[in-house]
Write a protein that holds these residues in place. Structure first.
Motif, PDB file in Angstrom:
ATOM      1  N   ALA A  18       0.823  -1.217   0.000  1.00  0.00           N
ATOM      2  CA  ALA A  18       0.000   0.000   0.000  1.00  0.00           C
ATOM      3  C   ALA A  18       0.853   1.262   0.000  1.00  0.00           C
ATOM      4  N   ILE A  19       1.969   1.239   0.743  1.00  0.00           N
ATOM      5  CA  ILE A  19       2.907   2.372   0.807  1.00  0.00           C
ATOM      6  C   ILE A  19       4.299   1.827   0.509  1.00  0.00           C
ATOM      7  N   LYS A  20       5.013   2.505  -0.391  1.00  0.00           N
ATOM      8  CA  LYS A  20       6.302   1.986  -0.844  1.00  0.00           C
ATOM      9  C   LYS A  20       7.404   3.001  -0.593  1.00  0.00           C
ATOM     10  N   ASN A  21       8.260   2.711   0.381  1.00  0.00           N
ATOM     11  CA  ASN A  21       9.457   3.530   0.649  1.00  0.00           C
ATOM     12  C   ASN A  21       9.158   5.018   0.688  1.00  0.00           C
ATOM     13  N   LEU A  22       8.274   5.392   1.593  1.00  0.00           N
ATOM     14  CA  LEU A  22       7.887   6.798   1.716  1.00  0.00           C
ATOM     15  C   LEU A  22       8.911   7.551   2.547  1.00  0.00           C
ATOM     16  N   ASN A  23       9.514   8.574   1.942  1.00  0.00           N
ATOM     17  CA  ASN A  23      10.411   9.489   2.639  1.00  0.00           C
ATOM     18  C   ASN A  23       9.814  10.887   2.533  1.00  0.00           C
ATOM     19  N   LEU A  24       9.473  11.441   3.685  1.00  0.00           N
ATOM     20  CA  LEU A  24       8.721  12.695   3.687  1.00  0.00           C
ATOM     21  C   LEU A  24       8.911  13.383   5.034  1.00  0.00           C
ATOM     22  N   GLU A  25       9.072  14.696   4.991  1.00  0.00           N
ATOM     23  CA  GLU A  25       9.141  15.468   6.231  1.00  0.00           C
ATOM     24  C   GLU A  25       8.045  16.522   6.237  1.00  0.00           C
ATOM     25  N   VAL A  26       7.229  16.496   7.277  1.00  0.00           N
ATOM     26  CA  VAL A  26       6.219  17.526   7.497  1.00  0.00           C
ATOM     27  C   VAL A  26       6.817  18.496   8.504  1.00  0.00           C
ATOM     28  N   LYS A  27       7.025  19.724   8.088  1.00  0.00           N
ATOM     29  CA  LYS A  27       7.696  20.692   8.947  1.00  0.00           C
ATOM     30  C   LYS A  27       6.805  21.115  10.113  1.00  0.00           C
ATOM     31  N   GLN A  28       7.427  21.497  11.194  1.00  0.00           N
ATOM     32  CA  GLN A  28       6.688  21.936  12.370  1.00  0.00           C
ATOM     33  C   GLN A  28       5.784  23.124  12.019  1.00  0.00           C
ATOM     34  N   GLY A  29       4.510  22.984  12.343  1.00  0.00           N
ATOM     35  CA  GLY A  29       3.567  24.075  12.182  1.00  0.00           C
ATOM     36  C   GLY A  29       3.046  24.292  10.775  1.00  0.00           C
ATOM     37  N   GLU A  30       3.387  23.427   9.824  1.00  0.00           N
ATOM     38  CA  GLU A  30       2.923  23.647   8.452  1.00  0.00           C
ATOM     39  C   GLU A  30       1.641  22.861   8.168  1.00  0.00           C
ATOM     40  N   ARG A  31       0.966  23.268   7.084  1.00  0.00           N
ATOM     41  CA  ARG A  31      -0.206  22.551   6.582  1.00  0.00           C
ATOM     42  C   ARG A  31       0.230  21.753   5.358  1.00  0.00           C
ATOM     43  N   LEU A  32       0.339  20.443   5.517  1.00  0.00           N
ATOM     44  CA  LEU A  32       0.732  19.581   4.414  1.00  0.00           C
ATOM     45  C   LEU A  32      -0.474  18.768   3.962  1.00  0.00           C
ATOM     46  N   ILE A  33      -0.754  18.800   2.660  1.00  0.00           N
ATOM     47  CA  ILE A  33      -1.878  18.082   2.102  1.00  0.00           C
ATOM     48  C   ILE A  33      -1.388  16.800   1.445  1.00  0.00           C
ATOM     49  N   LEU A  34      -2.042  15.684   1.770  1.00  0.00           N
ATOM     50  CA  LEU A  34      -1.815  14.427   1.061  1.00  0.00           C
ATOM     51  C   LEU A  34      -2.914  14.309   0.011  1.00  0.00           C
ATOM     52  N   GLY A  41      -3.094   5.508  -1.164  1.00  0.00           N
ATOM     53  CA  GLY A  41      -2.358   5.304   0.089  1.00  0.00           C
ATOM     54  C   GLY A  41      -2.336   6.501   1.012  1.00  0.00           C
ATOM     55  N   LYS A  42      -3.057   7.562   0.678  1.00  0.00           N
ATOM     56  CA  LYS A  42      -2.983   8.773   1.502  1.00  0.00           C
ATOM     57  C   LYS A  42      -3.624   8.584   2.873  1.00  0.00           C
ATOM     58  N   THR A  43      -4.791   7.934   2.940  1.00  0.00           N
ATOM     59  CA  THR A  43      -5.432   7.710   4.238  1.00  0.00           C
ATOM     60  C   THR A  43      -4.626   6.725   5.072  1.00  0.00           C
ATOM     61  N   THR A  44      -4.063   5.708   4.427  1.00  0.00           N
ATOM     62  CA  THR A  44      -3.200   4.757   5.144  1.00  0.00           C
ATOM     63  C   THR A  44      -2.017   5.481   5.769  1.00  0.00           C
ATOM     64  N   THR A  45      -1.435   6.423   5.045  1.00  0.00           N
ATOM     65  CA  THR A  45      -0.313   7.211   5.565  1.00  0.00           C
ATOM     66  C   THR A  45      -0.736   7.993   6.801  1.00  0.00           C
ATOM     67  N   LEU A  46      -1.900   8.633   6.734  1.00  0.00           N
ATOM     68  CA  LEU A  46      -2.392   9.417   7.870  1.00  0.00           C
ATOM     69  C   LEU A  46      -2.669   8.513   9.066  1.00  0.00           C
ATOM     70  N   ARG A  47      -3.248   7.362   8.826  1.00  0.00           N
ATOM     71  CA  ARG A  47      -3.569   6.429   9.921  1.00  0.00           C
ATOM     72  C   ARG A  47      -2.307   5.859  10.570  1.00  0.00           C
TER      73      ARG A  47
END
Length: 357
Positions: A18-34, A41-47
């Motif tokens: 479902a998710i393959k080698n995800l490398n991602l940084e969500v910065k402190q205080g930012e609004r990141l949209i999947l 795989g976006k909901t799986t990532t959030l869960r």
């Protein structure tokens, strides 16, 4: 640091990745949209961030700590679900304060936090109503309120506006941005609606079949898509993609030779078969013809008209957006565009070949 970091995260269900080698940084205080189509795989990532899904491999960090195997209740996240998940037998006040009461927060603190959130969400006066007595927009705000009173550093939203009508959705998007600017939690927001992504997000992560396709600001994703999938997924209507050949310092489009600007040559000359991408609003109906076609159908979009055009040689259809006051008739049509608005993609891989400096 209250950011979220994914390091080679994978999620598998039996033989399905479902998710393959995800490398991602969500910065402190930012609004990141999947953002992505259903099943990407976006909901799986959030869960996985919430701890509601286990991680098959990789490392998840939140607030500078590894939380890969930490229980959901210990991650200090606030989550808003698509179906709101309100308790029907509880009032608005009881729904919003339920989590705080479980955490045994003092009555004074509960009163202070809840009154402030009710005021922000325009729910003052609705404290004693049950969910069945509320409109869809009000239920959505109660769900947001329940998450906000936690004052958690991480705010997770799973398609929270999908049950609202168009007018309420537009209002709710504005409220969400204002709320985030007030509290500034690290926010991850899942949606398949590109309008929500472009208006709410500070950065957008586009996913397809469990793979991250592009991570950038809305403006950069719109103007410089990483590949043909992103180009065709973002934009209403989507970017036109035309097969072209590059030789003799020129692009051949539907049998027409167009001199390629010198600054594009170092990039385009490395490939023979390319895809040219051009947004419909960047195509101009003009007498200085670069491309000729036939206007088959004209859509009235109010302030604009969308012209459906077929090209004579390969029969491919392209779209062109013009102001409503520009009179365009069906039949032969001449088109032009500026080279500064194009993108070029490898015809085989679909990857963007880059842009001149």
């Amino acid at each position: 640091m209250n950011g979220i970091i994914f390091e080679n995260i994978c999620k598998s269900y039996n033989d399905t990745n479902a998710i393959k080698n995800l490398n991602l940084e969500v910065k402190q205080g930012e609004r990141l949209i999947l953002l992505g189509p259903s099943g990407c795989g976006k909901t799986t990532t959030l869960r996985m961030v919430a701890g509601l899904e286990s991680i098959s491999s990789g490392i998840l960090k939140m607030g500078g700590k590894i939380v890969t195997n930490v229980e959901p209740g210990e991650r200090n996240v606030a989550m808003v679900f698509q179906n709101y998940a309100l308790y029907p037998h509880m009032s608005v006040w009881e729904n919003i304060t339920f989590g705080l009461r479980l955490q045994k927060v003092s009555k004074e603190e509960i009163q202070s936090r809840t009154k402030k959130v009710l005021s922000i969400l325009n729910l003052s006066g609705f404290e004693n109503r049950k969910p069945k007595e509320l409109s869809g927009g009000q239920k959505q705000r109660v769900a947001l309120g329940r998450a906000l009173v936690k004052q958690a550093p991480f705010f997770l939203l799973d398609e929270p506006l999908s049950n609202l009508d168009a007018k309420l959705r537009q209002q709710a998007r504005t409220e969400l941005v204002k709320i985030h600017e007030l509290y500034q939690p690290t926010m991850m927001y899942v949606t398949h609606d590109q309008v929500e992504a472009m208006t709410v997000g500070q950065r957008v992560a586009i996913m397809k079949q469990g793979l991250l396709q592009q991570l950038n600001t809305p403006d950069m994703i719109y103007s410089r898509p990483a590949n043909t999938f992103v180009a065709s997924f973002i934009g209403i209507p989507a970017m036109n993609l035309l097969p072209v050949e590059c030789n003799d310092s020129a692009l051949w489009i539907d049998g027409t030779r167009l001199e390629l600007p010198a600054k594009w040559l170092p990039l385009a000359a490395k490939k023979t078969n390319l895809m040219l991408g051009i947004r419909p609003e960047h195509i101009v109906v003009t007498d200085s013809c670069m491309l000729a076609g036939t206007a088959d159908f004209i859509e009235n979009l109010g302030s604009q008209h969308c012209i459906h055009i077929s090209l004579p040689h390969n029969g491919q259809n392209i779209l062109c957006i013009v102001p409503a006051e520009q009179i365009v008739a069906k039949g032969p049509i001449q088109l032009s565009f500026s080279w500064k608005h194009i993108s070029l993609f490898d015809a085989i891989s679909g990857e963007n070949i880059g842009y001149p400096e």
